[in-house]
Design an enzyme around this catalytic site. Sequence first.
Site, PDB file in Angstrom:
ATOM      1  N   TRP A 195       1.870  -4.038   8.674  1.00  0.00           N
ATOM      2  CA  TRP A 195       1.710  -4.826   9.840  1.00  0.00           C
ATOM      3  C   TRP A 195       1.436  -6.538   9.635  1.00  0.00           C
ATOM      4  CZ3 TRP A 195      -3.574  -6.473  10.240  1.00  0.00           C
ATOM      5  CH2 TRP A 195      -4.321  -5.725   9.742  1.00  0.00           C
ATOM      6  N   SER A 226      -0.023   4.241   2.773  1.00  0.00           N
ATOM      7  CA  SER A 226       0.018   4.274   4.340  1.00  0.00           C
ATOM      8  C   SER A 226       1.932   3.920   4.403  1.00  0.00           C
ATOM      9  CB  SER A 226      -0.913   3.374   4.609  1.00  0.00           C
ATOM     10  OG  SER A 226      -0.320   2.145   4.504  1.00  0.00           O
ATOM     11  N   ASP A 265       0.349  -1.762   0.144  1.00  0.00           N
ATOM     12  CA  ASP A 265       0.201   0.342   0.311  1.00  0.00           C
ATOM     13  C   ASP A 265       0.782   1.576   0.022  1.00  0.00           C
ATOM     14  OD1 ASP A 265      -1.901   1.161   0.533  1.00  0.00           O
ATOM     15  OD2 ASP A 265      -2.097   1.353   2.997  1.00  0.00           O
ATOM     16  N   TYR A 305      -8.940   2.431  11.057  1.00  0.00           N
ATOM     17  CA  TYR A 305      -9.536   2.097  10.252  1.00  0.00           C
ATOM     18  C   TYR A 305     -10.691   3.397  10.451  1.00  0.00           C
ATOM     19  CZ  TYR A 305      -5.223  -0.459   8.992  1.00  0.00           C
ATOM     20  OH  TYR A 305      -4.325  -1.311   8.251  1.00  0.00           O
ATOM     21  N   THR A 330      -5.512   1.539  -3.430  1.00  0.00           N
ATOM     22  CA  THR A 330      -7.444   1.821  -3.547  1.00  0.00           C
ATOM     23  C   THR A 330      -7.409   1.515  -5.481  1.00  0.00           C
ATOM     24  OG1 THR A 330      -8.923   3.068  -3.983  1.00  0.00           O
ATOM     25  CG2 THR A 330      -7.384   4.153  -4.242  1.00  0.00           C
ATOM     26  N   ASN A 332       3.124   1.616   7.444  1.00  0.00           N
ATOM     27  CA  ASN A 332       3.534   0.445   8.761  1.00  0.00           C
ATOM     28  C   ASN A 332       3.176  -0.515   8.328  1.00  0.00           C
ATOM     29  OD1 ASN A 332       2.239   3.264  10.485  1.00  0.00           O
ATOM     30  ND2 ASN A 332       3.942   1.907  11.537  1.00  0.00           N
ATOM     31  N   ASP A 371      -1.794   5.439  -5.320  1.00  0.00           N
ATOM     32  CA  ASP A 371      -1.959   4.396  -3.921  1.00  0.00           C
ATOM     33  C   ASP A 371      -2.628   3.139  -4.549  1.00  0.00           C
ATOM     34  OD1 ASP A 371      -3.130   3.596  -1.600  1.00  0.00           O
ATOM     35  OD2 ASP A 371      -4.569   5.253  -1.885  1.00  0.00           O
TER      36      ASP A 371
END
Length: 398
Positions: A94, A90, A87, A132, A282, A92, A279
């Site tokens: 995880w 963003s 992505d 989120y 999306t 991070n 991005d």
Amino acid sequence: MASRFVVFLALCAAVAAITRVPLTKVTHTREQYKFKAIGEHLKKKYIPDYIPNNDAFNEGLSDYSNAQYYGPITIGTPPQNFQVLFDTGSSNLWVPCANCPFGDIACQLHTKYNCQKSSTCTATGAPFEIQYGSGSMKGVVDNDVVCFSHDKTWCTDKTQGFACATAEPGLAFVGAKFDGVLGMGWDRISVNNISQPMDQIFANSAICPQPLFAFWLSRDANDVANGGEMTLCGTDSAHYQGDIAWEPLVSEDYWRIKLSSVKIDGTEYTNGPVDSIVDTGTSLLTGPSDEIKKIQKKIGAIPIINGEYEVICSHVPKLPNITFNLGGQDFVLQGKDYILQLSNGQGAPTCLSGFMGLDIPAPNGPLWILGDVFIGRFYSVFDNGNKRVGFANAAKKA
Ligand SMILES: *[C@@H]1O[C@H](CO)[C@@H](O)[C@H](O)[C@H]1NC(C)=O
Ligand SMILES: *[C@@H]1O[C@H](CO)[C@@H](O)[C@H](O)[C@H]1NC(C)=O
């Protein structure tokens, strides 16, 4: 002789110095495209302190429900395998955590990282939280080796931080095909100020002569097996044609660049150059709602509900070209590029406009979001070293 040998070595290095990560593609049905939920997710992503309308998520859709492309990484020693959404919107990394509660269905249904089974893991104990649209992901920060390939070349050292998720937001991630998310934006928007795994790899010129990554996304609906390719430390000339046009970054938060204009038949639908964010997380192409409304009208799309617009499928070949000017070059989307042909589960497909009106206020907006509708048509290069984004025409077939 010696110099020839040096050239040979240099060629070997050039070949070795790029890693190819295969991407898997999810195909969605018409039912799974809910622009209201996608819009709330994007607002949460791009408007600081935005409070989402939770009704939009009541259908149990994932925040990333429209995301289509993901691929493998490994974490730890010995390596634990994960599928993550790459992505660029963003910052991070995880993955679900081995000690998530039994009742966390999203976590239970996915691969979980176990720090205790990795000889290189350090549990920092630092709490972590990402908001989120549909709730928050909570966890702890662990440090460990993160690799983009199985041969242990493109790896961080064991100090790489990432979040081990012990609580995922409600039902949001239950149906997701991927286990976690690997943010590829800049450190400035990273929660807890954790640097991206790419940073360490880019800093190591021995394995990474070109600190950049690139995406080729397959839009071929008939080729579900081959979703595309993400390369790290180099571009893959098999997947693009012609020159790459470069546009410098406006700021190092998102992959934010100036979009000079959007034109149809010579008419400009933008009011001068505007910020746009590239991005991969999306699938849609969004812009300010006034401008998008005019584009929907121009392409003959009919409003359905919640910002969704449809066209008659047989009209797709006759739809006008839409020209995006970036890096001083025109990039043309044709009808088949910006219309999503979605199956209804039965009968004829529905043709949904890939454009969505989305108003992002200052300071982050107004802006356009160039998602997979755009990236799928143009090979996209995210150049960390030179702080720029490049586009080229994607090659039709690998
Ligand atoms: C984030 O990390 C960078 C580099 O490690 C550091 O320079 C910066 O001060 C940190 N910012 C915050 C808000 O902690
Ligand atoms: C749209 O663009 C394509 C390729 O750039 C071109 O072949 C086609 O003729 C254009 N169509 C129209 C209606 O201008």
